[in-house]
Design an enzyme around this catalytic site. Structure first.
Site, short mmCIF file in Angstrom:
data_model
loop_
_atom_site.label_atom_id
_atom_site.label_comp_id
_atom_site.label_asym_id
_atom_site.label_seq_id
_atom_site.Cartn_x
_atom_site.Cartn_y
_atom_site.Cartn_z
N THR A 134 0.85 -1.20 0.00
CA THR A 134 0.00 0.00 0.00
C THR A 134 0.88 1.24 0.00
OG1 THR A 134 -1.79 -1.09 1.16
CG2 THR A 134 -1.57 1.27 1.56
N ARG A 154 -14.53 -6.97 -0.06
CA ARG A 154 -13.87 -6.66 1.23
C ARG A 154 -13.37 -5.21 1.22
NH1 ARG A 154 -8.27 -5.05 2.51
NH2 ARG A 154 -7.85 -5.71 4.61
N ILE A 155 -13.66 -4.51 2.29
CA ILE A 155 -13.18 -3.13 2.42
C ILE A 155 -12.23 -3.09 3.62
CG2 ILE A 155 -13.85 -0.74 2.86
CD1 ILE A 155 -16.57 -1.46 1.52
N THR A 205 -0.34 1.53 6.99
CA THR A 205 -0.29 0.37 6.10
C THR A 205 -0.12 -0.87 6.96
OG1 THR A 205 1.07 -0.77 4.46
CG2 THR A 205 2.19 0.88 5.79
N HIS A 217 -1.91 -4.81 8.22
CA HIS A 217 -3.08 -5.68 8.29
C HIS A 217 -4.35 -4.85 8.52
CE1 HIS A 217 -5.82 -8.70 10.18
NE2 HIS A 217 -5.36 -9.38 9.14
N GLY A 218 -5.13 -4.70 7.43
CA GLY A 218 -6.24 -3.75 7.42
C GLY A 218 -7.28 -4.00 8.49
N1 ASP Z 1 -3.81 -1.99 4.78
C1 ASP Z 1 -4.02 -2.60 3.48
C2 ASP Z 1 -5.30 -3.39 3.53
O1 ASP Z 1 -5.50 -4.14 4.45
C3 ASP Z 1 -2.90 -3.47 3.02
C4 ASP Z 1 -1.51 -2.89 3.14
O2 ASP Z 1 -1.29 -1.89 3.81
O3 ASP Z 1 -0.57 -3.45 2.53
O4 ASP Z 1 -6.08 -3.31 2.63
#
Ligand code: ASP
Length: 311
Positions: free
Chosen positions: A171, A199-200, A222, A224-225
């Site tokens: 990200t 998925r959001i 950034t 684990h969302g």
């Molecule tokens: N935070 C992002 C998500 O979970 C992924 C990432 O940061 O790489 O969609």
């Protein structure tokens, strides 16, 4: 106020083969943002320019190079916030546009709403003159490989999948302060490899992926969302700064607290409204770069800071 900009190119288990591409990419992106600020441009335009640069680059999980959902499609998300009036703009579940961050910027400036998703986001983008591209043209080889790998032995929650040459994405985000002291933040992503259709994640959710307040500072996150959004990570960092913590302490403490509580990793970049920098990640790696006093500072490993003169 001396303008400043910082960017990140994603936190995760970035394989060795992807390290150089990410370091190069964050330097190009931060330079693009800095050029806008040097010309007297706004913080909002600077963070957009920096993120657009990474959306074009398949070293990153945003725009071209976004990771794929379980049906092998790109579904992108992005958000932007201005710290002056707390204006926000975000989009999610968008498939056929090269630069989601530019659409999020338009939502911020031209829509009475904060977050538009799916078909509605597409309609808005078309109305504002954004051109569709075939969604397949946004899919990189790495993203296909990462999904294949995930479908074989996937464990949801890893944005960087597999050994060398597979996955290796991230990200992207940027935080800037312009000469007038205005704070802006932008974050853009393809999400997580192997995510469910629809998925959001955290990135389009204000307070999780993005937050800006001229009275305090700005944060882009950034990692684990699902964990970041439960913890409202961006806003947690802002709250610690509001309570008196400096940018780096606030970033480190909030990221580590999220990881301790939820057992998943994340990273964040932060600027206080005075221009102090915060960078921290609990993942193996996170690429980042900022420009200060005509020098680029950047890194990807824990404790690593490279320094180069701006060209
Ligand atoms: N935070 C992002 C998500 O979970 C992924 C990432 O940061 O790489 O969609």
């Amino acid at each position: 106020m001396k303008p400043i900009i910082i960017v990140h190119g994603g936190a995760g288990d970035i394989p060795n083969s992807r390290v150089q591409g990410k370091l190069d990419g964050v330097k190009v992106a931060v330079t693009a943002g800095q050029e806008v600020l040097n010309k007297g441009g706004s913080a909002l335009d600077a963070v957009e320019a920096a993120v657009v640069s990474m959306e074009k680059d398949d070293n990153f999980n945003a725009g071209y190079g976004s990771v794929l959902n379980l049906q092998g499609e790109v579904e992108m998300e992005a958000s932007m916030m201005s710290g002056t009036n707390l204006d926000v703009g975000a989009i999610t579940l968008i498939k056929e546009f090269s630069h989601p961050i530019s659409i999020a910027h338009k939502v911020l400036t031209d829509s009475p709403h904060s977050l538009l998703g799916g078909e509605g986001a597409k309609l808005f983008a078309l109305e504002k003159g954004f051109k569709v591209v075939p969604s397949d043209s946004l899919i990189s080889m790495n993203a296909r490989e990462a999904l294949k790998k995930f479908l074989k032995h996937g464990e949801f929650g890893r944005t960087e999948i597999g050994p060398e040459d597979e996955g290796g994405v991230g990200t992207v985000g940027a935080v800037a302060i312009d000469a007038e002291g205005r704070v802006a933040v932008a974050t853009s992503t393809g999400g997580m490899s192997g995510k469910a259709v629809g998925r959001i994640g955290d990135t389009p959710q204000i307070g999780s992926g993005t937050y800006a307040d001229d009275k305090i500072g700005g944060v882009s996150t950034t990692g684990h969302g699902e964990s970041i959004l439960k913890f409202c990570l961006a806003h947690s960092i802002i709250k610690l700064m509001e309570g008196g913590a400096d940018a780096n302490t606030a970033t480190r403490n909030a990221v580590n607290a999220m990881t301790a509580r939820l057992n998943n990793t994340a990273g964040a970049i932060t600027l206080s409204n005075k221009g102090e920098v915060g960078v921290h990640f609990s993942s193996k790696r996170m690429s980042w770069a900022y420009v200060k006093d005509n020098k680029i500072f950047y890194g990807i490993e824990h404790g690593q800071v490279f320094e180069e003169q701006c060209k």
